[in-house]
Scaffold this motif. Structure first.
Motif, PDB file in Angstrom:
ATOM      1  N   ALA A  48       1.978 101.629  77.048  1.00  0.00           N
ATOM      2  CA  ALA A  48       1.063 102.770  77.108  1.00  0.00           C
ATOM      3  C   ALA A  48       0.333 102.691  78.446  1.00  0.00           C
ATOM      4  O   ALA A  48      -0.012 101.595  78.907  1.00  0.00           O
ATOM      5  N   LEU A  49       0.114 103.847  79.066  1.00  0.00           N
ATOM      6  CA  LEU A  49      -0.477 103.872  80.398  1.00  0.00           C
ATOM      7  C   LEU A  49      -1.512 104.973  80.507  1.00  0.00           C
ATOM      8  O   LEU A  49      -1.418 106.018  79.845  1.00  0.00           O
ATOM      9  N   VAL A  50      -2.502 104.754  81.363  1.00  0.00           N
ATOM     10  CA  VAL A  50      -3.376 105.817  81.861  1.00  0.00           C
ATOM     11  C   VAL A  50      -3.112 105.910  83.359  1.00  0.00           C
ATOM     12  O   VAL A  50      -3.373 104.962  84.100  1.00  0.00           O
ATOM     13  N   THR A  51      -2.549 107.032  83.797  1.00  0.00           N
ATOM     14  CA  THR A  51      -2.165 107.185  85.199  1.00  0.00           C
ATOM     15  C   THR A  51      -2.892 108.365  85.824  1.00  0.00           C
ATOM     16  O   THR A  51      -3.267 109.316  85.129  1.00  0.00           O
ATOM     17  N   ASP A  56       0.596 111.387  96.994  1.00  0.00           N
ATOM     18  CA  ASP A  56       1.995 110.974  97.106  1.00  0.00           C
ATOM     19  C   ASP A  56       2.301 109.743  96.250  1.00  0.00           C
ATOM     20  O   ASP A  56       3.309 109.070  96.466  1.00  0.00           O
ATOM     21  N   ARG A  57       1.452 109.442  95.284  1.00  0.00           N
ATOM     22  CA  ARG A  57       1.682 108.272  94.449  1.00  0.00           C
ATOM     23  C   ARG A  57       1.153 108.506  93.046  1.00  0.00           C
ATOM     24  O   ARG A  57       0.342 109.411  92.797  1.00  0.00           O
ATOM     25  N   GLN A  58       1.633 107.698  92.133  1.00  0.00           N
ATOM     26  CA  GLN A  58       1.091 107.590  90.782  1.00  0.00           C
ATOM     27  C   GLN A  58       0.361 106.252  90.716  1.00  0.00           C
ATOM     28  O   GLN A  58       0.949 105.207  90.989  1.00  0.00           O
ATOM     29  N   TRP A  59      -0.942 106.289  90.341  1.00  0.00           N
ATOM     30  CA  TRP A  59      -1.731 105.058  90.279  1.00  0.00           C
ATOM     31  C   TRP A  59      -2.138 104.812  88.834  1.00  0.00           C
ATOM     32  O   TRP A  59      -2.577 105.715  88.127  1.00  0.00           O
ATOM     33  N   LEU A  60      -1.998 103.545  88.370  1.00  0.00           N
ATOM     34  CA  LEU A  60      -2.271 103.185  86.987  1.00  0.00           C
ATOM     35  C   LEU A  60      -3.686 102.629  86.863  1.00  0.00           C
ATOM     36  O   LEU A  60      -4.008 101.584  87.427  1.00  0.00           O
ATOM     37  N   LYS A  61      -4.507 103.336  86.103  1.00  0.00           N
ATOM     38  CA  LYS A  61      -5.862 102.864  85.835  1.00  0.00           C
ATOM     39  C   LYS A  61      -5.871 101.824  84.717  1.00  0.00           C
ATOM     40  O   LYS A  61      -6.650 100.872  84.738  1.00  0.00           O
ATOM     41  N   SER A  62      -5.002 102.016  83.718  1.00  0.00           N
ATOM     42  CA  SER A  62      -4.950 101.099  82.586  1.00  0.00           C
ATOM     43  C   SER A  62      -3.505 101.021  82.103  1.00  0.00           C
ATOM     44  O   SER A  62      -2.762 101.988  82.200  1.00  0.00           O
ATOM     45  N   LYS A  63      -3.128  99.860  81.567  1.00  0.00           N
ATOM     46  CA  LYS A  63      -1.723  99.688  81.173  1.00  0.00           C
ATOM     47  C   LYS A  63      -1.594  98.651  80.072  1.00  0.00           C
ATOM     48  O   LYS A  63      -2.343  97.685  80.011  1.00  0.00           O
ATOM     49  N   VAL A  64      -0.617  98.875  79.207  1.00  0.00           N
ATOM     50  CA  VAL A  64      -0.202  97.922  78.190  1.00  0.00           C
ATOM     51  C   VAL A  64       1.313  97.806  78.284  1.00  0.00           C
ATOM     52  O   VAL A  64       2.023  98.804  78.240  1.00  0.00           O
ATOM     53  N   GLY A  65       1.816  96.593  78.481  1.00  0.00           N
ATOM     54  CA  GLY A  65       3.244  96.358  78.430  1.00  0.00           C
ATOM     55  C   GLY A  65       4.019  96.669  79.694  1.00  0.00           C
ATOM     56  O   GLY A  65       5.252  96.688  79.667  1.00  0.00           O
ATOM     57  N   LEU A  66       3.346  96.914  80.804  1.00  0.00           N
ATOM     58  CA  LEU A  66       4.048  97.217  82.057  1.00  0.00           C
ATOM     59  C   LEU A  66       3.293  96.582  83.218  1.00  0.00           C
ATOM     60  O   LEU A  66       2.101  96.831  83.404  1.00  0.00           O
ATOM     61  N   ASP A  67       3.990  95.762  84.005  1.00  0.00           N
ATOM     62  CA  ASP A  67       3.374  95.078  85.136  1.00  0.00           C
ATOM     63  C   ASP A  67       3.576  95.930  86.393  1.00  0.00           C
ATOM     64  O   ASP A  67       4.488  95.700  87.181  1.00  0.00           O
ATOM     65  N   LEU A  68       2.722  96.930  86.551  1.00  0.00           N
ATOM     66  CA  LEU A  68       2.860  97.871  87.666  1.00  0.00           C
ATOM     67  C   LEU A  68       1.486  98.432  88.001  1.00  0.00           C
ATOM     68  O   LEU A  68       0.689  98.717  87.099  1.00  0.00           O
ATOM     69  N   LEU A 131      -2.218 110.364  79.919  1.00  0.00           N
ATOM     70  CA  LEU A 131      -2.158 109.266  78.952  1.00  0.00           C
ATOM     71  C   LEU A 131      -0.768 109.314  78.348  1.00  0.00           C
ATOM     72  O   LEU A 131      -0.388 110.328  77.748  1.00  0.00           O
ATOM     73  N   CYS A 132       0.023 108.259  78.514  1.00  0.00           N
ATOM     74  CA  CYS A 132       1.397 108.298  78.032  1.00  0.00           C
ATOM     75  C   CYS A 132       1.752 107.041  77.255  1.00  0.00           C
ATOM     76  O   CYS A 132       1.144 105.979  77.430  1.00  0.00           O
ATOM     77  N   VAL A 133       2.733 107.199  76.366  1.00  0.00           N
ATOM     78  CA  VAL A 133       3.315 106.073  75.634  1.00  0.00           C
ATOM     79  C   VAL A 133       4.806 106.051  75.939  1.00  0.00           C
ATOM     80  O   VAL A 133       5.444 107.093  76.067  1.00  0.00           O
ATOM     81  N   ILE A 134       5.366 104.842  76.058  1.00  0.00           N
ATOM     82  CA  ILE A 134       6.741 104.670  76.526  1.00  0.00           C
ATOM     83  C   ILE A 134       7.435 103.612  75.677  1.00  0.00           C
ATOM     84  O   ILE A 134       6.818 102.635  75.268  1.00  0.00           O
ATOM     85  N   ASP A 135       8.721 103.851  75.423  1.00  0.00           N
ATOM     86  CA  ASP A 135       9.515 102.858  74.720  1.00  0.00           C
ATOM     87  C   ASP A 135      10.833 102.656  75.462  1.00  0.00           C
ATOM     88  O   ASP A 135      11.252 103.514  76.248  1.00  0.00           O
TER      89      ASP A 135
END
Length: 357
Positions: A48-51, A56-68, A131-135
């Protein structure tokens, strides 16, 4: 070929408002991380991410399960999601969608497949991020999960507004005392809203008892504890007898009232340490902490009797009850199966009975 996301028509205004929040490249914040974790748990996804979508970029403010921390905007699925700020953007299988089939996040090490995102849209109509969820496997998003994502996205916008308000208040040092009180009120309101959102995610909206997801989570915890400590607990499955004919005769509105009354009866008979949940339809389930099979059978019989003698608006209702205990089982699925099977034996024996596995 992968299609790059289009640029929103309001891009200039969108970027200006994004800059006004001064959130890009900021440090992690617990309020955002709590919402991200809640989104992951509600939707059952490992990621799950808050981006936020910058120039010219996507920046992640918060993340679960992704090292980016960030990625190029032209490969960001979230950059597509902001194009329709009023809908939940869902792709059940990214590898089967021509827009994303050769996206590096799909073909590369992350190997993502499912995506669902809701735009973080301000009152001005600007979609700042997602706010997104990914599998990593294809799947679907339920109506309830989509509604929860929308609710959580609204809380993220509230958090952004709060964050900006804090910055403005800190800039006005001459009115610190007044502003500090306002800050604390904002924070309390946000925490209260998040608490309500979290509670709603595990509560059955009709009866007010816990929902199936909350039951399964608690069941796993109790089985782990039982296996670790050698303790005992039991499960009771409760089904309303001939409920379809009740609905057919008196209408679904009357059926809803009846289910609410049954939930109240069950809750009244149980202890505060027990968990009462609506398992689905007219079926309820109870986790009885520290209770052996005899204690569970006694509780099931009290519930059955209380339903039988209750004052009903249209016609009397009864329930069939099945109970099972970890004294003869140490597996969550098997425990539920045993209680369910006992309940169906009670129905087969004539209904309005309590049977033990």
């Amino acid at each position: 070929m992968m299609s790059a996301p289009e640029t929103p028509e309001n891009e200039v205004d969108r970027l200006a408002e994004l800059d006004s929040f001064d959130v890009l490249d900021s440090l992690p914040e617990q309020a955002y991380d709590d919402i991200t974790m809640l989104a992951s748990q509600i939707c059952g996804t490992p990621i799950a991410l808050v981006t936020f979508i910058d120039r010219d970029r996507q920046w992640l403010k918060s993340k679960v399960g992704l090292d980016l921390d960030e990625s190029a905007r032209d490969v960001a699925v979230c950059a597509h999601a902001i194009l329709n700020p009023t809908d939940v953007f869902v792709v059940e299988d990214l590898s089967a969608d021509a827009r994303f089939a050769d996206n590096p996040f799909v073909t590369g090490e992350e190997s993502i497949r499912f995506y669902a995102g809701v735009a973080l849209t301000t009152a001005s109509g600007n979609a700042l991020g997602v706010l997104c969820v990914i599998d990593r496997v294809p799947r679907r998003l339920s109506t309830e999960q989509a509604a929860a994502l929308r609710a959580l996205s609204r809380q993220l916008i509230a958090q952004l507004e709060l964050r900006r308000s804090i910055s403005l208040l800190e800039a006005a040092a001459g009115e610190r005392a007044q502003h500090q009180e306002q800050l604390e009120n904002y924070q309390r309101e946000l925490e209260a809203t998040l608490s309500v959102t979290a509670e709603q995610s595990i509560t059955d909206p009709l009866t007010g008892v816990r929902n199936r997801r909350a039951f399964l989570s608690r069941l796993t915890e109790e089985v782990d504890r039982s296996n670790r400590l050698g303790s005992t607990f039991s499960v009771a499955m409760i089904d309303v007898d001939r409920f379809k004919s009740f609905n057919d005769a008196h209408g679904h509105a009357a059926g809803d009232v009846a289910l609410q009354q049954i939930a109240e009866i069950i809750s009244h008979e149980c202890r505060s340490t027990d968990l009462v949940a609506r398992y689905g339809g007219e079926e309820f389930v109870v986790i009885l902490t520290g209770a052996d099979l005899d204690a569970a059978l006694a509780l099931g019989e009290r519930i059955r009797r209380s339903v039988e003698v209750a004052d009903w608006a249209h016609r009397p209702l009864t329930v069939s009850v099945g109970v099972a205990s970890t004294s003869g089982c140490d597996d969550a699925d098997e425990l539920v199966h045993l209680a369910d099977a006992a309940m169906y034996r009670a129905k087969a024996a004539g209904r309005n009975l309590t049977f033990a596995a």
